[in-house]
Design a protein around this motif. Structure first.
Motif, PDB file in Angstrom:
ATOM      1  N   GLN A 241     -83.055-115.414 -28.607  1.00 28.15           N
ATOM      2  CA  GLN A 241     -83.438-115.255 -30.005  1.00 28.15           C
ATOM      3  C   GLN A 241     -82.927-116.416 -30.854  1.00 28.15           C
ATOM      4  O   GLN A 241     -83.652-116.943 -31.705  1.00 28.15           O
ATOM      5  N   GLU A 242     -81.673-116.835 -30.611  1.00 28.71           N
ATOM      6  CA  GLU A 242     -81.130-117.964 -31.353  1.00 28.71           C
ATOM      7  C   GLU A 242     -81.900-119.247 -31.047  1.00 28.71           C
ATOM      8  O   GLU A 242     -82.140-120.066 -31.936  1.00 28.71           O
ATOM      9  N   ALA A 243     -82.301-119.434 -29.793  1.00 30.93           N
ATOM     10  CA  ALA A 243     -83.076-120.618 -29.425  1.00 30.93           C
ATOM     11  C   ALA A 243     -84.433-120.599 -30.107  1.00 30.93           C
ATOM     12  O   ALA A 243     -84.950-121.645 -30.521  1.00 30.93           O
ATOM     13  N   SER A 244     -85.026-119.414 -30.236  1.00 28.76           N
ATOM     14  CA  SER A 244     -86.317-119.310 -30.915  1.00 28.76           C
ATOM     15  C   SER A 244     -86.200-119.715 -32.380  1.00 28.76           C
ATOM     16  O   SER A 244     -87.061-120.424 -32.916  1.00 28.76           O
ATOM     17  N   VAL A 245     -85.113-119.295 -33.038  1.00 30.20           N
ATOM     18  CA  VAL A 245     -84.894-119.680 -34.434  1.00 30.20           C
ATOM     19  C   VAL A 245     -84.704-121.192 -34.548  1.00 30.20           C
ATOM     20  O   VAL A 245     -85.270-121.842 -35.448  1.00 30.20           O
TER      21      VAL A 245
END
Length: 487
Positions: free
Chosen positions: A364-368
């Protein structure tokens, strides 16, 4: 009698484990001290200021347990002389060795120093590499921690990105470097968690080897090839170590159960033979009683026969009690095997759940971060005349070049680098921003990390490569590349 048999069984197990042939590395360890550190393989070579976690273990067959040397199991730092100060051993040279070579050296030095019959097992893990240095046109020049697989781009992002300038393009490039460095770190952590998850699933399934996900076979960036291969090799090594420890424990329990069952069978045969003696004694006693009634035998003889019969029946009761206790020991061993398997499965399940939770969070952090990179790219595309470049591309915008100053045995060398060049511990990154000739064309030219770039390599699924030396060698899927591993 049961205690003696049980002790003999335990002693046989300990003898089998203790008398296993010890590795003949004594001469090799002595040679390692005088071997040129740069001439042995491409594995990372330790240097001054590296911090190491050293752990020493010893198998003690008398107690059927793995003993930990808590006095030595600490974190140590390599001093300016390139040595470690260890309890019992004093100063030990560490600079120039790999972790595997240093572990072997420590094991044999301990065995020699303490006159041990078997060489203890030592592991060396780098907890903190010597730092890198960033200087030049960056926000914050200085010293920063090194991480395996770090690139020039990530090193510059540690220094806050490129220095502020009036041009909008420099601001956008600085933002890109910062977010891109964070994104690359998240991608590396995601790969690390993915490989660990595959290893835990293989352990739960009691598999012979790890089935790595197919997504790891396609590299997104050429410079990450060695990083992915290193992750797979390390997890395979951990998998082999833990599998052998599990097999050793279960084998010991199976042998103990077998010895106890043999003891139960022996006691059963003794009881049968004892019962035969009792039956014969009763038959003889019946004849003596008949003779005594007729006056042909004396009372003392009759009493002696009855006393002998009572003693035989008492011995039978004792042997039955010993057999019952032996059966109880068999039941305890079976219960221990069940508890051991259940605890192992429970620990692996908990660790797998934690890994999956962290993997989801990192994704999720990588997607952001990826969305932030897309936004930065859009903003730069809307700025006419601005172009994010590196290493002298003639685009009309500011040109960013990177130089790495690296210490070698002969002194210091300078290497022209790109954003994707991998760093080594102790490197110094020099960042230079220069103006391009007037009249050059403009436009945005940046790449989103995670895309498959030109020259990306795919890991062959049907080939294997030998990982770095470890107590247990493991095969991993080969990743062929021309890049080098930090020494």
């Amino acid at each position: 009698m049961r205690v003696l048999a049980y002790s003999a069984s335990a002693a046989m197990i300990g003898l089998c484990l203790a008398t296993a042939p010890a590795p003949t590395f004594a001469s090799e360890a002595q040679k390692t001290e005088t071997t040129d550190a740069g001439a042995v393989g491409d594995a990372y070579r330790l240097g001054v200021s590296d911090k190491l976690r050293i752990q020493v273990f010893e198998w003690r067959p008398a107690r059927d347990e793995l003993f930990t040397w808590t006095a030595l199991n600490q974190v140590y730092s390599i001093d300016t002389a390139g040595t470690l100060s260890l309890p019992l051993l004093g100063q030990v040279k560490a600079a120039g060795y790999t972790t595997t070579e240093l572990a072997t050296l420590i094991s044999h030095k301990l065995a020699k120093r303490l006159n041990l019959g078997a060489v203890p097992h030592a592991t060396v893990e780098v907890t903190e590499f010597r730092p890198i240095f960033v200087t030049g046109h960056v926000e914050k020049s200085g010293e920063y921690p090194f991480a395996p697989g770090m690139t020039v781009l990530q090193g510059v992002s540690r220094g806050g990105g490129l220095a502020k300038a009036g041009a909008n393009g420099l601001r956008l490039e600085r933002e890109f470097l910062t977010v891109s460095g964070t994104y690359d770190q998240l991608l590396q952590e995601r790969e690390r968690l993915t490989v660990r998850k595959a290893r835990l699933e293989a352990e739960l399934a009691l598999a012979d080897r790890i089935a790595f996900p197919a997504e790891l076979r396609m590299t997104r960036r050429p410079y990450k090839v060695e990083f992915t291969a290193s992750l797979m090799a390390k997890e395979q090594s951990v998998f082999e170590l833990r599998r052998k420890a599990y097999e050793t424990q279960t084998t010991a329990l199976h042998q103990l159960q077998s010895f106890l069952e043999q003891e139960v069978d022996t006691l059963a045969k003794r009881l049968d033979a004892h019962q035969t003696q009792i039956d014969l004694m009763k038959s003889e006693l019946s004849g003596i009683e008949h003779l005594t009634d007729r006056g042909l035998a004396t009372q003392p003889r009759l009493l002696s026969m009855k006393r002998s019969l009572a003693q035989l029946e008492g011995d039978k009761l004792r042997m039955e009690s010993e057999r019952t206790r032996a059966r109880q020991e068999v039941s305890r061993v079976v219960l221990s095997k069940i508890e051991f398997d259940n605890k192992r499965a429970n620990d692996l399940t908990v660790e797998l759940q934690q890994t999956e939770t962290r993997l989801q969070q990192v994704s999720q952090e990588a997607s952001v971060s990826e969305q932030l990179l897309v936004e930065t790219r859009s903003q730069a595309a809307a700025s006419p005349g601005m172009r994010l470049v590196s290493n002298g591309a003639d685009t009309g915008g500011p040109e960013v070049s990177y130089t790495i100053a690296r210490q070698v045995r002969g002194g210091v060398i300078e290497i022209e680098a790109t954003e994707s060049t991998q760093l080594q511990p102790g490197d110094t990154i020099k960042v230079n921003i220069s103006a391009a000739p007037l009249g050059a064309g403009g436009g945005l030219e940046i790449g989103i990390p995670g895309g498959v770039p030109r020259g990306a390599r795919q890991i062959p699924a049907g080939t294997t490569a030998e990982p770095p030396k470890s107590p247990n060698r493991a095969s991993v899927e080969q990743i062929s590349t021309g890049s080098t591993v930090p020494r």
